[in-house]
Design an enzyme around this catalytic site. Structure first.
Site: not given
Length: 498
Positions: A374, A432
């Site tokens: 991320h 995600d």
């Protein structure tokens, strides 16, 4: 009774009352006296309490002048001139250097593509420490909220700064529920789109058009207008999302039900039809509730910054949220979980995983493992731990672990977590990765993944937009640039150009 129905009845009642009052002046006087008496009683009992609560809430969310904690000295090595730059201190996280007067003092701009080192505002809403893997809403760790709270409670927290009391929560849930139905004419608006339109395209258009239907709540300087607009967007977003899905598959729209919770209602509108009623599964409803909580806000990301910049011009709230949806649509932002599923389909089979992991390690290969690592979190994404647990609960409940794509995802997760390359670089599965798997297992099509993100993030956008409007230091967004084009050139007429 839904919002537009109530409004219509209220208008008729007012007209009827006016007609009756004209015929009965005695009743009018009595009514006035009673009203005055009630007003006096209310002011002596309830108004101070209500005012006090309102003041406390306003104080909790209000932005004041930043706290100065020192200064930096900037030296121009060419001229030797020195400039003192104030340093401001927040509650948590890095301090910031105030460069607002830098251009006036030095005739220089700062250069920071992507604003990776620039604080664009003060905020009390969300705090992230990417190095430590921390995410907090109004001071509460995301793990605690996902485990012990629910989405409606988190919405209240983000909007008002504190968790609600029992009575506050009951009223808030009622207000959101009774704003969930769309104006009937909006349903005709959907028919202007091609039946194969991407649901995010429909979301952008319909949300932007809400200001044409609800123009009674677009005065951004009126606190009540802002509150009503905020409730409407939070409440109507699941209905718009479900309608976009139903339209794309050629099924009739399903109207919301007031007896269902927020996540239950969304699942009901998505999967019910006139021939077969859908009964929301409590495990799936709880999973959806957690997903909404985990995606509710994430500090000053691309879409939130878009909402703030759009709002800084004085645009109406519906237009600002539509701008946020457009930004969220990008694959580098809200479209990341959709990209995870596309990547899994590209890998195709478990036997191909090692080959694709090898490609992911190759700097010269454009292939990237989506759903790992991320930009903000240099440690494990705190939301991913909650999502991993939720993912396993959903897969166990539905009994779909043997579905090829889900088997592939679980094997990819196992290998990546054991691979030294990914462990050393802290490229852990992120939120995600797991949300894409959960949506797939629940039967939600890939094109709807980002739409669900928008449903969750609406409350965060609304809270950030409200905070920006109330911040006295905010100005219209106007980034600067380093111009590298041609210097002044003399215009040449068309017949003389070569």
């Amino acid at each position: 009774m839904q919002e537009n129905q109530n409004q219509g009845k209220g208008d008729m009642t007012k007209r009827a009352t006016k007609r009756r009052v004209k015929k009965s002046p005695g009743k009018k006087i009595a009514k006035k006296a009673a009203k005055k008496m009630n007003k006096k009683t209310a002011s002596s009992v309830s108004k101070p309490d209500a005012r006090k609560k309102g003041e406390q809430q306003a104080k909790k969310t209000a932005i004041s002048a930043p706290k100065k904690s020192g200064s930096f000295t900037l030296t121009n090595n060419t001229t030797g001139e020195k400039y003192e730059l104030p340093v401001f201190q927040g509650t948590c996280g890095p301090n910031v250097i105030d460069v607002r007067k830098l251009y006036d003092d030095t005739d220089h701009f700062t250069y920071d593509p992507g604003y990776t080192s620039t604080g664009s505002c003060q905020s009390k809403i969300t705090f992230i420490d990417g190095d430590k893997g921390i995410l907090r809403y109004r001071g509460y760790p995301i793990e605690q909220l996902a485990e012990s709270s629910d989405f409606m409670e988190v919405c209240f927290l983000l909007l008002y700064g504190d968790l609600p009391t029992g009575a506050q929560k009951e009223k808030f849930e009622h207000d959101i529920t009774y704003h969930s139905m769309l104006h009937e004419q909006i349903n005709y608006f959907f028919r202007g789109f091609r039946r194969d339109s991407h649901p995010m395209a429909i979301m952008c258009g319909v949300v932007g058009a809400l200001s044409a239907f609800y123009h009674d709540s677009t005065d951004i300087h009126n606190p009540r207008h802002r509150m009503v607009a905020s409730f409407r967007m939070i409440a109507k977003m699941p209905t718009i999302a479900a309608n976009a899905y139903k339209y794309s598959i050629g099924q009739p729209y399903v109207y919301p039900r007031n007896d269902l919770s927020f996540p239950q209602n969304f699942l009901y509108m998505m999967f019910s039809n006139p021939c077969e009623a859908y009964k929301p599964n409590p495990i799936l409803a709880r999973a959806m509730d957690r997903i909404l909580i985990l995606h509710a806000d994430h500090e000053q990301n691309a879409s939130t910054s878009t909402v703030r910049i759009a709002g800084s011009s004085g645009a109406n709230p519906f237009a600002c949220i539509a701008a946020g949806i457009a930004s969220l649509w990008g694959p580098a932002h809200g479209g990341a979980n959709e990209a995870v599923l596309n990547m899994l389909e590209e890998i195709g089979d478990k036997k191909n995983i090692k080959q694709f992991i090898k490609r992911a390690k190759d700097k010269n290969d454009p292939f990237r493992l989506m759903g790992f690592g991320h930009r903000v979190y240099k440690n494990y994404d705190p939301r991913a731990r909650v999502m991993q647990k939720t993912c396993n609960e959903v897969l166990d409940e539905l009994g779909v672990r043997d579905e090829p794509l889900l088997e592939l995802a679980m094997e990819l997760e196992r290998i990546a977590l054991e691979d030294d390359y990914f462990v050393e670089k802290k490229l852990y599965p992120n939120v995600d990765f797991y949300s894409g798997i959960i949506f797939r297992a629940m039967g939600i099509p890939t094109s709807m993944f980002t739409v669900l993100f928008a449903v969750a993030r609406t409350v965060g956008w609304v809270a950030q937009w409200n905070e920006m409007i109330e911040d006295p230091s905010q100005k219209i967004g106007r980034p600067r640039q380093l111009y590298v084009g041609d210097d002044e050139r003399k215009f040449v007429t068309l017949n003389k150009r070569k």
